[in-house]
Design an enzyme around this catalytic site. Structure first.
Site, PDB file in Angstrom:
ATOM      1  N   HIS A 107       0.877  -1.177   0.000  1.00 57.31           N
ATOM      2  CA  HIS A 107       0.000   0.000   0.000  1.00 57.31           C
ATOM      3  C   HIS A 107       0.912   1.224   0.000  1.00 57.31           C
ATOM      4  O   HIS A 107       1.985   1.195   0.619  1.00 57.31           O
ATOM      5  CB  HIS A 107      -0.822   0.128   1.280  1.00 57.31           C
ATOM      6  N   ASP A 110       2.303   2.016   3.372  1.00 57.11           N
ATOM      7  CA  ASP A 110       3.304   1.098   3.919  1.00 57.11           C
ATOM      8  C   ASP A 110       4.696   1.590   3.535  1.00 57.11           C
ATOM      9  O   ASP A 110       5.648   1.459   4.300  1.00 57.11           O
ATOM     10  CB  ASP A 110       3.191  -0.308   3.296  1.00 57.11           C
TER      11      ASP A 110
END
Ligand SMILES: [Co+2]
Ligand SMILES: [Co+2]
Ligand SMILES: [Co+2]
Ligand SMILES: [Co+2]
Ligand SMILES: [Co+2]
Ligand SMILES: [Co+2]
Ligand SMILES: [Co+2]
Ligand SMILES: [Co+2]
Lengths: 442, 442, 442, 442
Positions: A107, A110
């Site tokens: 993501h 992240d």
């Protein structure tokens, strides 16, 4: 693929994990996953396309609703977000190359800290994706899929693309744009939508119809943008029935496929199915895979397992060869995953606090699935199971049964046929026989 | 409607149930259901269209998997099937008229014993439907819907329309023909498909794709036949996720709607939603109703309730005014049930062995729903709840939000807008406020 | 009780919540909870003994496993832990006195930040409990119970009193000592044990027997300490089946009572039952209350509700008058809660971000329970329900049935009696009749 | 053991099932169960003590709540109940000896039709048990346990020993007497209580306290009778949480053990644990086994499996080697089952209508458990798993930890120790490592 170490070696004392076979006593060796072993015409590596999930493995801190994190990462200490992101990338690619996974997934948030300023965040994502590009080139690791986290930021508390406030929808769009840009740049094979907040907490304050329409609108908008900007991969939707919402619109395979068909999105999308989401929805993993496969939509898998006694998404590492053998047989029957791979959306337990635990967890997971692939291959090679199943439907392959399938019989014809043939014999479904057959290959 | 007694009075000592109002202490009187009371422009009778289920009320013997029946019916003693069916019809219409329900529903095999010879069974159904026709004329009671029981006979153990053996499919067709004929003859407002065996016990022996296609084919075949023979009512599918199968294809509203759309059956069908089937599928009843309503498919309801601690279809009589108030509000918002009514697919407990228990159960159920209708009407009349909900989406009613809805914005536009507006304010979903508002009318 | 405002008014614009009766349209008024209204011989205030939970209401930030907090508290900004704790106490007692709850409850770490140094933490707890003492004196608010949070700190990840490492057990003991000291100082009516980590994540690494013995040992140690230091209140255990662990030793009422009996702890303890924990354990709240009451152990209640479609501890505010009417009837029958009260272990939804939402939530919860008390009182006053229940067992009140109860009959006697009396008549359980009776008072 | 055929061979074409080893392709051969193979010092036969359940295998007709039976037994045709019972016994002992199980189990009503006259029924049970005695002598097959069916007869609809009507309790006693007599006569190793109706359908009409007391009274009465009449076996209680009741008093291991302790019955009883009942109660099978074993109560097992997506007692044949390997490891650690054996309380699916299906089902089940025994033996022989578990608790084996266990430390001591040792190190629970270790032996 070669192990790449960054500024600092984060997993000292652990070398590249090797295949040593079933007799090995080494807890840091594969007993089944031999990436070059050929099964059903392809190497295990080509079949399984294992991917490491950036979020759980390099960001997840072990926190749960009853306590903060227990995993303290040495790559998570720099005060500058860009530096911290770079350090994390060092650790991530060290791990990915040591474990020997050909792919990873992430993501946006992240990879690097979010900023509430869309421009700044887009710039950060650009920064870290440049680093990723270099790491990919250096190591040979590839991006399975990218995605935007549209559920953590407090602004999404009432939904992202389905938020009742258009301003939040615009922010979701901004984040999607930047995540899609990064995915294209990094050659991602897919782009995933998981709608963690795309559902409702209470029907009392929700216009479900309008929210679902907004969701479809956003998907169309993303597809148009991505295709125009050169994305050639697949779009995936990952079903999940609930959590964190009470009800999530992408409930299960059947619901998502119905939604995609309703809003004319079927051709661009496939499903990314997660084991634990299947069981939370009241289905077996095999069921979700079969529904998707029957619709030509079985594209990618999130590997983990749930807990049948606990009602939340435990995302444990896969251990069950029955669960995976059935799934891999479906994958083999359809000729492989359509565009995706197998991503470890799984996390160590909160009390698995040793650095080596991350390796044990993935070694166990990869071996479980590799072993299941071998079992599935044996089932199909042996052939009796599929032959027995096909034989059950033989009466539709010709004669009146075939005419029924073709729509040539009227209800009166069926009445007439029933009257003539008399009471049909009972034909055993042979379930226990087939379960034994499966057990023979496990 | 007038009470009609047949050859024999079966419920002696119980007269027509009257409305006596909330202060009544009479357990055999309605406290809320006043069929002539006008609510939101229609009488309660017109709104609710209560129907009595032939199977539970006149056939169900209280047996369960751990013991045989405890309900011994005086109308179930004659040795001749036709005589027994006629006696049961006497009892049924006596009860229906005493309880004051304007409708009833039945499966073919509820009305009269099955015969394995399709001709003989069709003749029996004709015999009993002639009796029903007379009873209807005499009493004013009408048929809400008819249906064929395609799950009890052992021949359906592997499925009816989805049986792997075409011979069984033909028998299903024969039974469907005769049940549709009877429904047309009796002026049924609808015809219901509940696919008790249309699912699988094990994926190991099942071709789900082919079975679902066969199911769609049979529905098309029935629609064609019924329309050609003058049926003007609605077709209903009743979703249920499992039991007796492991997995039933008509899992829930979303799954069934997706199926009907896939096979081009949407326009002829509506949904008949059952409370207990909603909860078995992991949904609230309100959720299932809202999904159906959003798709223009909320057509009819099976009234009962499940048990949140037990995982099978308990089919208890409805008692929960929260559950029903939310459902009735959805029904009122869409202007009434589309073609169907509210059928008590509910059974007394195995240990409710007094004849009067059948009356208590229905009185309680009808009062629960009537009271819920009053609550729903108060909610809509008060208006604040719907106003608050609509206001949450106001940003899409004009300006950029409306352009988004119309598909006029590209992803870059959303990015641009997000950049310009900055971080949106958090807007409370006000769930507790709305729950209190609901509680105020309960 | 008088509203007390601290250094700063945190809930500006909201005055003391008043009782205005059912016709009030004011969302910030009680419609049922009239603290001075006498019901069954006591005021509502005396019956219900409402308590506010410090953790959810003044510490809970709305975070969930998929996103950080959305509730930003103006009392949570000072950098010094002691100052921040004092500010929070200001806010807490302002809220408690404005909502009009006679009690509150807290964990040590709710009151003030934890320190890993036991001495420093003990000193902090002393500091804040001095402030609490002053606030109590000033306002008349009292402490229902105190407790130590032995689940959040990472050191408890493998258990607190049941940790396999004795060093952690010692730390648990240190924290218990200081929390018990504070509870004694503040005149707490009870002291609660909720064992969030006292269970296992996996049986593979767990010696359940030894862990349960350690738990019992710690309870004995605490009881001895508290009694020696003047504690006169009750000890409570709060059952919960799982979450955050896979399995928690205090699973449900029956399990906890069995444990207390096994380790000779019954006489010092009572149960603190939470609605959502009952439903997670597969029981109704009424069931858990009845089991506890039958054993003389129904002592205190944690008010909230779960979600029947979601499998985790949602801790929503109570809204269901059926659930609470049954519970309050059990409480009334046993003559009130044994030593405890009703504590709102409930939290606003993550997206309920207005300060007023905290008030709406508690107003709704307190009204739900007050209304349920009135219903329970009506049921008992009317009397038919309890009379019918008692009558079912009349055959044991004298004659052979009584002899059986007294252990005077041998198996041969029963055989003889059965042979003589012949087949007993079926006696209806009248469940639907009783459900209607309950519905009449709701 | 020799195959014994009665008046007629019922399973023609199927000979005694032989062990052929893992490479066999014969679906009617054992691949793991080699009764003479020595594992951990005993033969497989001695370890596993397999028993065949009379009810499912020779009486169960495949009926379910949605349809009547599909299994038509050639031994179930004679009109005289005694003759029919004798024919069934022929079939049963033919099957038991062909499959090679050393034990069987039965309810009174499985063996022969019930009569409402206790004397006639006792005489019938005597008749059939004489036949059983001869069959046992002839074949070497033994009775694992006997039991009375106190749930099917309509008189038990409100409970048997817990029925509110003493007359029904007397009938329960009569039936218990005759079943105990037969068990003694046949040398049964145990006598089982499964309380299918010993629970409630609704708390509204139930005095749970009194019912539980009656249940305990009946158990005492039976124990006294059986001991006085020479019974030397064990008494077992089989926990089940619900179904057919809403709530059954013998909910799970912990509840039953608590009950037995409360009523001073612990010493005479052990538990008979069923896999599917464990999962219905929200537990793993291993959990239930470990709880029982920790209390010295793990005595006997009912082998089957549930379905994690279906909420009723599916009683399928066991197939899962993980589930059974964990259970068998617990059994091995405690030195074998305490007095009981492993009984196949499992039934073929309704659509498994071939006679051979009964053999496939048992072959698969027996092989699953035999294979699991081998896995469990490997785990214990390898030893690392148990060593790692024990090592986690080493701090309690001496020093302050040991003093804590012995009750020598006060709360102040713990505070002092914690202050001195400082913050303990985090010690990984190594769950994934241990799961891999388990996987290595599966
Ligand atoms: Co996932
Ligand atoms: Co997940
Ligand atoms: Co229904
Ligand atoms: Co139902
Ligand atoms: Co609580
Ligand atoms: Co809770
Ligand atoms: Co059993
Ligand atoms: Co069972």
């Amino acid at each position: 693929m070669s192990v790449i170490i960054g500024q600092k070696e984060y997993f000292k004392g652990i070398e590249k994990i090797k295949f040593e076979g079933v007799d090995s006593d080494n807890p840091l060796a594969f007993r089944y996953y031999d990436e070059n072993r050929v099964v059903a015409g392809k190497t295990m590596k080509e079949h399984l396309r294992f991917a490491i999930a950036y979020w759980h493995s390099f960001c997840g801190d072990g926190s749960d609703p009853f306590g903060p994190g227990t995993h303290h990462y040495p790559w998570d200490v720099a005060s500058d977000p860009r530096q911290r992101a770079a350090d994390k990338a060092d650790a991530a690619f060290e791990f990915i190359t040591k474990i020997g996974a050909p792919f990873y997934c992430f993501h946006d948030v992240d990879a690097i800290d979010q900023s509430n300023d869309p421009k700044e965040f887009a710039s950060r994502v650009q920064y870290i994706s440049d680093i990723f590009a270099k790491k990919q080139a250096e190591s040979g690791v590839q991006l399975l899929w990218g995605t935007a986290n549209l559920f953590s930021n407090e602004r999404y508390m009432n939904g992202a693309s389905t938020n009742p406030n258009f301003e939040v929808v615009a922010h979701a769009g901004a984040q999607l744009k930047s995540a899609i840009d990064a995915t294209i740049k990094l050659g991602g094979r897919g782009y995933v939508f998981w709608g963690g907040r795309e559902g409702y907490m209470s029907l009392l304050n929700t216009n479900m119809k309008r929210e679902r329409e907004h969701f479809a609108r956003m998907l169309h908008t993303c597809v148009e943008y991505a295709r125009r900007n050169g994305f050639t991969g697949k779009f995936f939707i990952e079903p999940k029935p609930c959590e964190p919402t009470k009800h999530q619109y992408d409930y299960d395979s059947a619901t998502v496929i119905g939604f995609l068909r309703e809003f004319d999105l079927l051709s661009e999308f496939g499903l990314n199915l997660e084991v634990n989401h299947a069981t939370l929805a009241g289905h077996t993993f095999a069921h979700e895979c079969q529904v998707a496969s029957d619709n030509g939509m079985l594209a990618s898998l999130d590997a983990n397992r749930g807990d049948y006694q606990n009602g939340w998404d435990t995302d444990q590492f896969p251990t069950d060869i029955y669960e995976w053998a059935e799934a891999m047989a479906i994958v083999l029957r359809q000729g492989g995953l359509a565009g995706g791979g197998i991503n470890f959306d799984a996390k160590r337990r909160r009390n698995s606090t040793d650095a080596a635990d991350l390796f044990y967890a993935h070694v166990g997971g990869m071996d479980t699935i590799a072993r299941s692939l071998l079992i599935a291959d044996k089932i199909l090679t042996h052939g009796e199971m599929d032959k027995l199943k096909a034989a059950r439907y033989a009466s539709f392959d010709s004669g009146k049964g075939a005419e029924f399938e073709q729509g040539k019989l009227k209800l009166e014809d069926l009445y007439q046929i029933a009257t003539e043939i008399g009471e049909p014999a009972l034909i055993s479904g042979k379930q226990e026989y087939l379960e034994n057959l499966l057990g023979r290959f496990v």
